[in-house]
Design an enzyme around this catalytic site. Structure first.
Site, PDB file in Angstrom:
ATOM      1  N   LYS A  34       0.827  -1.218   0.000  1.00 41.79           N
ATOM      2  CA  LYS A  34       0.000   0.000   0.000  1.00 41.79           C
ATOM      3  C   LYS A  34       0.859   1.265   0.000  1.00 41.79           C
ATOM      4  O   LYS A  34       0.536   2.237  -0.691  1.00 41.79           O
ATOM      5  CB  LYS A  34      -0.956   0.002   1.196  1.00 41.79           C
ATOM      6  CG  LYS A  34      -0.285   0.136   2.552  1.00 41.79           C
ATOM      7  CD  LYS A  34      -1.315   0.223   3.661  1.00 41.79           C
ATOM      8  CE  LYS A  34      -0.640   0.364   5.009  1.00 41.79           C
ATOM      9  NZ  LYS A  34       0.174   1.575   5.133  1.00 41.79           N
ATOM     10  N   THR A  35       1.955   1.263   0.784  1.00 43.18           N
ATOM     11  CA  THR A  35       2.818   2.447   0.810  1.00 43.18           C
ATOM     12  C   THR A  35       3.454   2.668  -0.557  1.00 43.18           C
ATOM     13  O   THR A  35       3.626   3.810  -1.009  1.00 43.18           O
ATOM     14  CB  THR A  35       3.904   2.293   1.890  1.00 43.18           C
ATOM     15  OG1 THR A  35       3.283   2.034   3.147  1.00 43.18           O
ATOM     16  CG2 THR A  35       4.747   3.554   1.996  1.00 43.18           C
ATOM     17  N   ASP A 219      -3.471   7.572   4.179  1.00 40.57           N
ATOM     18  CA  ASP A 219      -3.003   6.224   4.491  1.00 40.57           C
ATOM     19  C   ASP A 219      -3.797   5.678   5.682  1.00 40.57           C
ATOM     20  O   ASP A 219      -4.275   6.431   6.526  1.00 40.57           O
ATOM     21  CB  ASP A 219      -1.503   6.293   4.835  1.00 40.57           C
ATOM     22  CG  ASP A 219      -0.873   4.923   4.979  1.00 40.57           C
ATOM     23  OD1 ASP A 219      -1.438   3.935   4.461  1.00 40.57           O
ATOM     24  OD2 ASP A 219       0.202   4.842   5.612  1.00 40.57           O
ATOM     25  N   GLU A 220      -3.949   4.356   5.745  1.00 42.15           N
ATOM     26  CA  GLU A 220      -4.621   3.690   6.878  1.00 42.15           C
ATOM     27  C   GLU A 220      -5.996   4.315   7.146  1.00 42.15           C
ATOM     28  O   GLU A 220      -6.360   4.619   8.284  1.00 42.15           O
ATOM     29  CB  GLU A 220      -3.746   3.791   8.147  1.00 42.15           C
ATOM     30  CG  GLU A 220      -2.336   3.262   8.008  1.00 42.15           C
ATOM     31  CD  GLU A 220      -2.253   1.736   8.026  1.00 42.15           C
ATOM     32  OE1 GLU A 220      -3.305   1.074   7.927  1.00 42.15           O
ATOM     33  OE2 GLU A 220      -1.138   1.198   8.134  1.00 42.15           O
ATOM     34  N   GLN A 250      -7.726  -4.586   9.071  1.00 37.80           N
ATOM     35  CA  GLN A 250      -6.675  -4.117   9.975  1.00 37.80           C
ATOM     36  C   GLN A 250      -7.125  -2.904  10.787  1.00 37.80           C
ATOM     37  O   GLN A 250      -6.291  -2.138  11.281  1.00 37.80           O
ATOM     38  CB  GLN A 250      -5.416  -3.782   9.178  1.00 37.80           C
ATOM     39  CG  GLN A 250      -4.829  -4.990   8.448  1.00 37.80           C
ATOM     40  CD  GLN A 250      -3.527  -4.671   7.755  1.00 37.80           C
ATOM     41  OE1 GLN A 250      -2.505  -4.397   8.381  1.00 37.80           O
ATOM     42  NE2 GLN A 250      -3.549  -4.705   6.427  1.00 37.80           N
ATOM     43  N   ARG A 600       2.263  -9.746  10.560  1.00 35.75           N
ATOM     44  CA  ARG A 600       3.548  -9.038  10.681  1.00 35.75           C
ATOM     45  C   ARG A 600       4.704  -9.986  10.380  1.00 35.75           C
ATOM     46  O   ARG A 600       5.838  -9.543  10.168  1.00 35.75           O
ATOM     47  CB  ARG A 600       3.749  -8.476  12.096  1.00 35.75           C
ATOM     48  CG  ARG A 600       2.704  -7.487  12.619  1.00 35.75           C
ATOM     49  CD  ARG A 600       2.423  -6.371  11.668  1.00 35.75           C
ATOM     50  NE  ARG A 600       1.284  -6.694  10.823  1.00 35.75           N
ATOM     51  CZ  ARG A 600       0.915  -5.994   9.759  1.00 35.75           C
ATOM     52  NH1 ARG A 600       1.617  -4.947   9.406  1.00 35.75           N
ATOM     53  NH2 ARG A 600      -0.140  -6.339   9.045  1.00 35.75           N
TER      54      ARG A 600
END
Length: 730
Positions: A34-35, A219-220, A250, A600
């Site tokens: 995503k980044t 973002d997020e 998430q 993670r």
């Protein structure tokens, strides 16, 4: 400006990067890049002249994430000196308010209160208000923070209150805000609420910032609360050039106001939105991804995504059950030592997650016993240590002379005779003459209630502080800080303390931080330095370069990845937490938290629990987390005894061993024993674990192993050649 190469992106990523203007939702599964999409889209907009640098704003949630985004954009725009605005929500709002605060009656040099400053203020307000049946300060502050996250003002809360506790809190909210305003201060949650209030009360201001955020990237997005949602809508209203990236699977911050509906209802808010799904995972093995997917599929509030990966299947997930939390901690420490010794991992490649902070103590003790270096994320932050806060109080008063909370802290360190009674006189003078408490500090010699010696001390302090205020706008932060240390006698004060070396080390680190800021910002100014310090979060403590294992709660895990991940405490009542048991929404949030923790992991994932756990001073038997039952057993390598039939307690020296079923233990080659006398049932003593009884034994010669139930350490698997066991009499 050279074009950005997008050939390195997969087809779905390319589509999101190249999408035409308008509202865009990128549903990005864990580890799907995503980044990468965000940064490539920013670079593409600029390189293709679809946007000017001064028209782009990208916001995220942590300084760490913002820094990473800035670095990636800079590398994609190689050679460009002007870069777009990439910031956290709170930093962006602070920057806006530095220019617009006067619209709501603040000076632009306002102080930003951290949690402890805010709590101190709240206690004073409650004490002075003397309202009947006031709740505890912690409860009041939490409810006010919730209101601010929901964009509710004191007036709106009071209007909606139906009497009782809520009305009391609404009155305290109003008094608290009045006190903050009087000393030109805002707390952390104010930054966003006050920015929103400026926007809705001053349309011309909003229009100016809409131009500055003509291309807004978030973002997020699944972690946004209501006031952040309103800020995003307001800024994007004119151009509709809004690109949000997130994953509802998430969303783990409901407890602090995050609303999963913001991402789930994006198409309702923007009917012409373009939707892209990123489903290829680049991080984890197939096994880890399958296990995490099996857990999250049990949630109902989610959009369907089918994550897949070209990575190898990898190793099975290790699932360990200990008799007690000490067994669990010893297993974790032992496995980490083995990964470092035999698998070539660094301690920094390993993280241990847990649901609540109280779990860390026994894990820390186990790591210490094995001499494994570690650090705890979420402990006392550097800028929250007492001596650092004392120094920061000087800097905050220099930046904002109206900050009476910092002034009161400052005058007492080092001790100079200005105690509570003198400060009352300072406050009285300030009120009588309608000046700040800092200005009153310089007039104490004319005040008969204060001893002349103390008044002279106050006057001297005022004098050199006033001189620093005149220099602060243009001088480097390091220079101002060094002048504070020299004039205040702070270094000599630290030298006289019992832990002087540690305090001096903190001082040196503080000076280094100021130097680093001056170098990086080249004249950013004291106000900007204090703003950065105030907005440091737990996530900013994470440092993968050091040779230490990271320990942290699962709520700190977002945005991270490690080769090896341990999640401790997979038990009902702990994870999922007992507070979530009565709410389907909260169980789903706990499941998302488990999914985040599992994803993670890149290569190895360890899940552990116990048959009995002492937490908050009480020991009780436990049941495995429901999340463990949601994972396909074929993905798991199980290391666990089954539940004993009787109560779990330490083994006394004369007590027979509590029998376990052998079904989950390795096959035994020999139940008798070798010539060493270490047979099944023998009583032994170990240098570290003390007395115990051998329960099982397998192998021969140098490979011989035994399971020993120790009265202090529980069941341990030992290689007899190295165990240093000694037989003891019956």
């Amino acid at each position: 400006m050279a074009s950005v190469r997008i050939g390195d992106l997969n087809p779905e990523q390319q589509a999101a990067v190249l999408a035409p203007n308008g509202p865009i939702l990128v549903l990005a599964g864990a580890g799907s890049g995503k980044t990468r999409v965000l940064t490539y889209r920013i670079a593409h907009l600029l390189a293709e002249r679809k946007a000017e640098v001064g028209e782009v704003l990208a916001v995220t949630f942590t300084n760490k994430a913002a820094g990473e985004m800035r670095e990636r954009v800079a590398s994609l725009l190689d050679g460009e000196t002007r870069l777009p605005w990439v910031s956290t929500f709170h930093s962006a709002c602070a920057r806006i308010l530095r220019q617009e605060a006067e619209r709501i009656g603040y000076d632009r040099n306002f102080s930003i209160f951290d949690e402890s400053d805010s709590m101190s203020m709240m206690r004073r307000v409650i004490e002075e208000a003397k309202l009947p049946d006031s709740p505890a300060p912690e409860q009041v502050r939490a409810r006010i923070e919730q209101a601010k996250n929901e964009a509710v003002t004191p007036e709106e809360m009071l209007k909606a209150a139906e009497g009782g506790r809520e009305t009391t809190i609404a009155h305290l909210y109003r008094l608290y805000q009045e006190r903050l305003h009087a000393i030109n201060a805002m707390d952390f949650s104010d930054l966003q609420l006050q920015t929103y209030l400026v926007f809705i009360r001053h349309p011309e201001v909003l229009a100016r910032w809409q131009s500055r955020a003509a291309h807004l990237l978030v973002d997020e997005y699944q972690d946004t609360n209501h006031v952040q949602y309103l800020l995003v809508r307001a800024l994007a209203e004119r151009t509709q050039n809004l690109c949000v990236v997130g994953d509802e699977d998430q969303s783990i911050y409901r407890w602090r106001g995050a609303d999963i509906r913001n991402i789930l209802d994006f198409e309702r808010d923007y009917p012409n939105a373009q939707i892209f799904k990123l489903e290829q995972n680049y991080r984890s093995t197939k096994t880890i991804l399958a296990a995490a997917g099996a857990v999250i599929r049990n949630n109902t509030e989610r959009k369907v995504k089918n994550l897949w990966t070209e990575n190898d299947a990898g190793e099975q997930i290790t699932y360990y059950t200990g008799v007690t939390e000490r067994d669990e901690a010893d297993f974790i420490a032992r496995e980490i030592a083995s990964l470092v010794a035999t698998r070539g991992m660094r301690p920094a490649d390993v993280v241990v997650f847990y649901r609540v902070n109280a779990q860390s103590r026994v894990i820390e003790e186990a790591l210490v016993r094995r001499r494994i270096a570690y650090y705890v994320v979420g402990g006392v932050r550097f800028y929250e240590q007492r001596d650092i806060k004392d120094l920061l109080a000087y800097l905050r008063v220099i930046a904002n002379p109206a900050d009476v909370v910092s002034l009161e802290r400052m005058v007492g360190v080092p001790p100079r005779g200005i105690g509570a009674k003198t400060f009352e006189a300072i406050a009285e003078t300030a009120a009588q003459e309608n000046i700040t408490a800092f200005e009153a500090l310089g007039r104490m010699e004319a005040y008969s209630k204060v001893a002349l010696k103390i008044a002279k001390q106050a006057g001297a302090l005022y004098g050199w502080m006033r001189e620093l205020m005149m220099r602060a706008e243009s001088a480097p932060v390091r220079e101002i800080l060094e002048a504070v240390v020299a004039n205040s006698g702070f270094e000599a004060y630290l030298d006289a303390l019992a832990d002087a070396p540690q305090r001096q080390q903190n001082l040196a680190e503080m000076l280094a931080a100021a130097s680093g800021f001056d170098t990086e910002r080249s004249g950013g100014g004291l106000g900007e330095f204090l703003e950065r310090v105030a907005l440091v979060s737990d996530a900013d403590q994470i440092d993968s370069r050091g040779g230490r294992v990271a320990l942290m709660t699962l709520h700190t895990s977002k945005g991270l990845e490690y080769p090896a991940v341990f999640i401790a405490g997979m038990e009902e009542g702990l994870f999922p937490h007992s507070r979530s048991q009565e709410s389907g929404e909260e169980i789903e949030e706990e499941r998302r938290l488990c999914y985040v923790g599992m994803t993670r992991a890149r290569n190895l994932l360890y899940l552990s629990n116990t048959l009995s756990r002492e937490l908050y001073g009480q020991r009780q038997e436990t049941r495995p987390s429901r999340f463990m039952a949601e994972v396909d057993p074929g993905l798991i390598r199980r290391i666990a005894p089954e539940r004993p039939s009787g109560p779990i307690r330490p083994l006394s020296p004369r007590e027979p061993y509590v029998d376990y079923s052998d079904s989950q233990l390795p096959e035994t080659e020999s139940l008798g024993g070798g010539g060493d006398g270490l047979r099944v049932g023998a009583r032994v003593i170990h240098p570290a674990f003390g007395r115990g009884v051998i329960h099982r034994r397998e192998g021969r010669g140098d490979a011989a192993k035994a399971w020993v139930n120790f009265e202090r350490g529980g069941v341990k698997l030992l290689v007899l050649k190295f165990a240093n066991l000694r037989l003891i009499g019956e």
